[in-house]
Design a protein around this motif. Structure first.
Motif, PDB file in Angstrom:
ATOM      1  N   ALA A 146      37.243  55.474  42.983  1.00  0.00           N
ATOM      2  CA  ALA A 146      36.575  56.228  44.050  1.00  0.00           C
ATOM      3  C   ALA A 146      35.394  55.440  44.608  1.00  0.00           C
ATOM      4  O   ALA A 146      35.181  55.404  45.833  1.00  0.00           O
ATOM      5  N   ARG A 147      34.625  54.818  43.734  1.00  0.00           N
ATOM      6  CA  ARG A 147      33.477  54.019  44.183  1.00  0.00           C
ATOM      7  C   ARG A 147      33.919  52.890  45.101  1.00  0.00           C
ATOM      8  O   ARG A 147      33.351  52.676  46.176  1.00  0.00           O
ATOM      9  N   ASP A 148      34.942  52.151  44.682  1.00  0.00           N
ATOM     10  CA  ASP A 148      35.399  51.005  45.466  1.00  0.00           C
ATOM     11  C   ASP A 148      36.009  51.429  46.801  1.00  0.00           C
ATOM     12  O   ASP A 148      35.821  50.767  47.825  1.00  0.00           O
ATOM     13  N   VAL A 149      36.734  52.551  46.796  1.00  0.00           N
ATOM     14  CA  VAL A 149      37.340  53.034  48.039  1.00  0.00           C
ATOM     15  C   VAL A 149      36.257  53.410  49.044  1.00  0.00           C
ATOM     16  O   VAL A 149      36.337  53.064  50.234  1.00  0.00           O
ATOM     17  N   LEU A 150      35.204  54.099  48.593  1.00  0.00           N
ATOM     18  CA  LEU A 150      34.121  54.486  49.495  1.00  0.00           C
ATOM     19  C   LEU A 150      33.371  53.280  50.042  1.00  0.00           C
ATOM     20  O   LEU A 150      32.814  53.345  51.145  1.00  0.00           O
ATOM     21  N   LEU A 151      33.370  52.191  49.304  1.00  0.00           N
ATOM     22  CA  LEU A 151      32.702  50.969  49.763  1.00  0.00           C
ATOM     23  C   LEU A 151      33.664  50.016  50.465  1.00  0.00           C
ATOM     24  O   LEU A 151      33.316  48.882  50.746  1.00  0.00           O
ATOM     25  N   SER A 152      34.883  50.494  50.731  1.00  0.00           N
ATOM     26  CA  SER A 152      35.903  49.698  51.448  1.00  0.00           C
ATOM     27  C   SER A 152      36.290  48.437  50.692  1.00  0.00           C
ATOM     28  O   SER A 152      36.571  47.393  51.294  1.00  0.00           O
ATOM     29  N   ASN A 153      36.306  48.522  49.363  1.00  0.00           N
ATOM     30  CA  ASN A 153      36.777  47.421  48.527  1.00  0.00           C
ATOM     31  C   ASN A 153      38.140  47.780  47.932  1.00  0.00           C
ATOM     32  O   ASN A 153      38.429  48.961  47.712  1.00  0.00           O
ATOM     33  N   VAL A 154      38.950  46.772  47.660  1.00  0.00           N
ATOM     34  CA  VAL A 154      40.160  47.011  46.879  1.00  0.00           C
ATOM     35  C   VAL A 154      39.710  47.388  45.470  1.00  0.00           C
ATOM     36  O   VAL A 154      38.914  46.671  44.864  1.00  0.00           O
ATOM     37  N   PRO A 155      40.134  48.534  44.930  1.00  0.00           N
ATOM     38  CA  PRO A 155      39.674  48.947  43.600  1.00  0.00           C
ATOM     39  C   PRO A 155      39.857  47.863  42.553  1.00  0.00           C
ATOM     40  O   PRO A 155      40.880  47.180  42.511  1.00  0.00           O
ATOM     41  N   ALA A 156      38.838  47.729  41.709  1.00  0.00           N
ATOM     42  CA  ALA A 156      38.851  46.674  40.690  1.00  0.00           C
ATOM     43  C   ALA A 156      40.052  46.789  39.760  1.00  0.00           C
ATOM     44  O   ALA A 156      40.551  45.789  39.253  1.00  0.00           O
ATOM     45  N   VAL A 157      40.519  48.019  39.542  1.00  0.00           N
ATOM     46  CA  VAL A 157      41.642  48.222  38.623  1.00  0.00           C
ATOM     47  C   VAL A 157      42.891  47.494  39.099  1.00  0.00           C
ATOM     48  O   VAL A 157      43.771  47.148  38.301  1.00  0.00           O
ATOM     49  N   HIS A 217      46.747  30.303  50.789  1.00  0.00           N
ATOM     50  CA  HIS A 217      45.617  30.796  51.561  1.00  0.00           C
ATOM     51  C   HIS A 217      45.322  32.256  51.279  1.00  0.00           C
ATOM     52  O   HIS A 217      44.254  32.759  51.599  1.00  0.00           O
ATOM     53  N   GLY A 218      46.260  33.004  50.647  1.00  0.00           N
ATOM     54  CA  GLY A 218      46.047  34.417  50.356  1.00  0.00           C
ATOM     55  C   GLY A 218      45.061  34.647  49.234  1.00  0.00           C
ATOM     56  O   GLY A 218      44.595  35.749  49.036  1.00  0.00           O
ATOM     57  N   GLY A 219      44.728  33.593  48.478  1.00  0.00           N
ATOM     58  CA  GLY A 219      43.824  33.771  47.353  1.00  0.00           C
ATOM     59  C   GLY A 219      42.362  33.826  47.742  1.00  0.00           C
ATOM     60  O   GLY A 219      41.515  34.205  46.950  1.00  0.00           O
ATOM     61  N   SER A 220      42.022  33.426  48.972  1.00  0.00           N
ATOM     62  CA  SER A 220      40.622  33.334  49.352  1.00  0.00           C
ATOM     63  C   SER A 220      39.925  34.697  49.319  1.00  0.00           C
ATOM     64  O   SER A 220      38.793  34.807  48.873  1.00  0.00           O
ATOM     65  N   GLN A 221      40.607  35.732  49.806  1.00  0.00           N
ATOM     66  CA  GLN A 221      39.992  37.055  49.821  1.00  0.00           C
ATOM     67  C   GLN A 221      39.775  37.576  48.414  1.00  0.00           C
ATOM     68  O   GLN A 221      38.750  38.170  48.106  1.00  0.00           O
ATOM     69  N   ARG A 222      40.760  37.358  47.545  1.00  0.00           N
ATOM     70  CA  ARG A 222      40.619  37.811  46.162  1.00  0.00           C
ATOM     71  C   ARG A 222      39.429  37.126  45.496  1.00  0.00           C
ATOM     72  O   ARG A 222      38.635  37.749  44.798  1.00  0.00           O
ATOM     73  N   GLU A 223      39.267  35.821  45.719  1.00  0.00           N
ATOM     74  CA  GLU A 223      38.155  35.115  45.115  1.00  0.00           C
ATOM     75  C   GLU A 223      36.826  35.642  45.645  1.00  0.00           C
ATOM     76  O   GLU A 223      35.855  35.787  44.909  1.00  0.00           O
ATOM     77  N   ALA A 224      36.796  35.956  46.940  1.00  0.00           N
ATOM     78  CA  ALA A 224      35.572  36.509  47.515  1.00  0.00           C
ATOM     79  C   ALA A 224      35.246  37.861  46.905  1.00  0.00           C
ATOM     80  O   ALA A 224      34.091  38.166  46.601  1.00  0.00           O
ATOM     81  N   ASP A 225      36.283  38.698  46.718  1.00  0.00           N
ATOM     82  CA  ASP A 225      36.069  40.016  46.116  1.00  0.00           C
ATOM     83  C   ASP A 225      35.536  39.892  44.705  1.00  0.00           C
ATOM     84  O   ASP A 225      34.654  40.630  44.280  1.00  0.00           O
ATOM     85  N   GLU A 226      36.082  38.953  43.941  1.00  0.00           N
ATOM     86  CA  GLU A 226      35.652  38.794  42.559  1.00  0.00           C
ATOM     87  C   GLU A 226      34.221  38.288  42.491  1.00  0.00           C
ATOM     88  O   GLU A 226      33.455  38.669  41.614  1.00  0.00           O
ATOM     89  N   ARG A 227      33.846  37.419  43.439  1.00  0.00           N
ATOM     90  CA  ARG A 227      32.465  36.964  43.481  1.00  0.00           C
ATOM     91  C   ARG A 227      31.526  38.137  43.747  1.00  0.00           C
ATOM     92  O   ARG A 227      30.447  38.241  43.166  1.00  0.00           O
ATOM     93  N   ASP A 228      31.939  39.053  44.627  1.00  0.00           N
ATOM     94  CA  ASP A 228      31.105  40.231  44.915  1.00  0.00           C
ATOM     95  C   ASP A 228      30.939  41.089  43.664  1.00  0.00           C
ATOM     96  O   ASP A 228      29.858  41.617  43.401  1.00  0.00           O
ATOM     97  N   ASP A 229      32.024  41.257  42.893  1.00  0.00           N
ATOM     98  CA  ASP A 229      31.963  42.084  41.681  1.00  0.00           C
ATOM     99  C   ASP A 229      31.008  41.501  40.649  1.00  0.00           C
ATOM    100  O   ASP A 229      30.324  42.218  39.940  1.00  0.00           O
ATOM    101  N   ASN A 230      30.977  40.173  40.537  1.00  0.00           N
ATOM    102  CA  ASN A 230      30.260  39.528  39.441  1.00  0.00           C
ATOM    103  C   ASN A 230      28.861  39.068  39.817  1.00  0.00           C
ATOM    104  O   ASN A 230      28.190  38.441  39.007  1.00  0.00           O
ATOM    105  N   ARG A 231      28.436  39.365  41.030  1.00  0.00           N
ATOM    106  CA  ARG A 231      27.071  38.981  41.412  1.00  0.00           C
ATOM    107  C   ARG A 231      26.060  39.852  40.678  1.00  0.00           C
ATOM    108  O   ARG A 231      26.266  41.014  40.453  1.00  0.00           O
TER     109      ARG A 231
END
Length: 231
Positions: A146-157, A217-231
């Protein structure tokens, strides 16, 4: 004598579930509020996100097992704990942010507490062991989704290090312990530690479930998302 003992055990189980629920609610609320503060939401947005992250999994669990109205909206303590966590983060975010990856840490602690509390409550309501373990997992991951959906992120799960599997492992310890008639507090602690430890080790060593094969090239978004999670 045995009837009295049975009632005492039932009361003790409910007290343990309530305690785990409230502590998990506070920690998950910290996770949601911290994520909201990072997005520079106003105080209303931070408080909403803290409540949603803290209570979504529990509400879904209670609706599925017929515990209505859900505890999160019938017991004032859930709202109070959620709002308290949101206020703490809103006014003291710079202090909390000194922790390394505070969202990740709070989320992992909340996941551990909720998966065991969800499994235990499902057992109290008479669910079969397998379904109780799955409901414990759902309780743990619901708030993060729910948290990730409200923040427009792909859920971490769906994309993160071992997450739902860790929750399922912790819930399974509770279910197995109940089947073997082991002390409920001991199995709850063991399940929570297993879930938390597995989650943190997975983050440390970058353990993942297999991913779908996509172009490079599809991995770039996933890497960006993971960087956001771990900041």
């Amino acid at each position: 004598m045995f009837d009295v003992l049975s009632l005492d055990m039932g009361a003790a189980m409910k007290t343990l579930v309530l305690t785990l629920d409230l502590v998990g609610t506070f920690v998950f609320a910290l996770s949601g509020a911290t994520a909201g503060a990072r997005r520079r939401l106003d105080i209303f947005g931070v408080l909403v996100l803290s409540f949603v992250a803290a209570n979504s999994g529990g509400i879904v669990r209670d609706l599925l097992i017929g515990a209505t109205p859900p505890a999160a909206i019938s017991d004032w303590r859930y709202l109070a704990v959620s709002l308290l966590a949101g206020v703490v983060i809103f006014f003291w975010y710079p202090v909390i942010n000194r922790l390394r990856s505070p969202v990740l840490f709070f989320d992992s602690v909340g996941l551990a507490l909720f998966c065991v509390a969800g499994a235990q409550k499902a057992l109290v309501y008479g669910l079969e062991p397998v379904m109780a373990a799955l409901l414990g997992m759902l309780t743990g991951i619901g708030g993060g989704i729910a948290r990730d959906v409200l923040l427009s992120n792909v859920p971490a799960v769906f994309r993160s290090d071992i997450y739902a599997v860790a929750a399922l492992a912790g819930a399974s310890v509770v279910v197995v312990g109940d089947a073997l008639q082991l002390p409920t507090t001991a199995t709850a602690v063991a399940g929570a530690l297993l879930c938390f430890g597995l989650r943190m080790v997975a983050v440390r060593y970058d353990w993942h479930l297999p991913h779908a094969r996509v172009p490079e090239h599809g991995g770039s978004q996933r890497e960006a998302d993971e960087r956001d999670d771990n900041r």
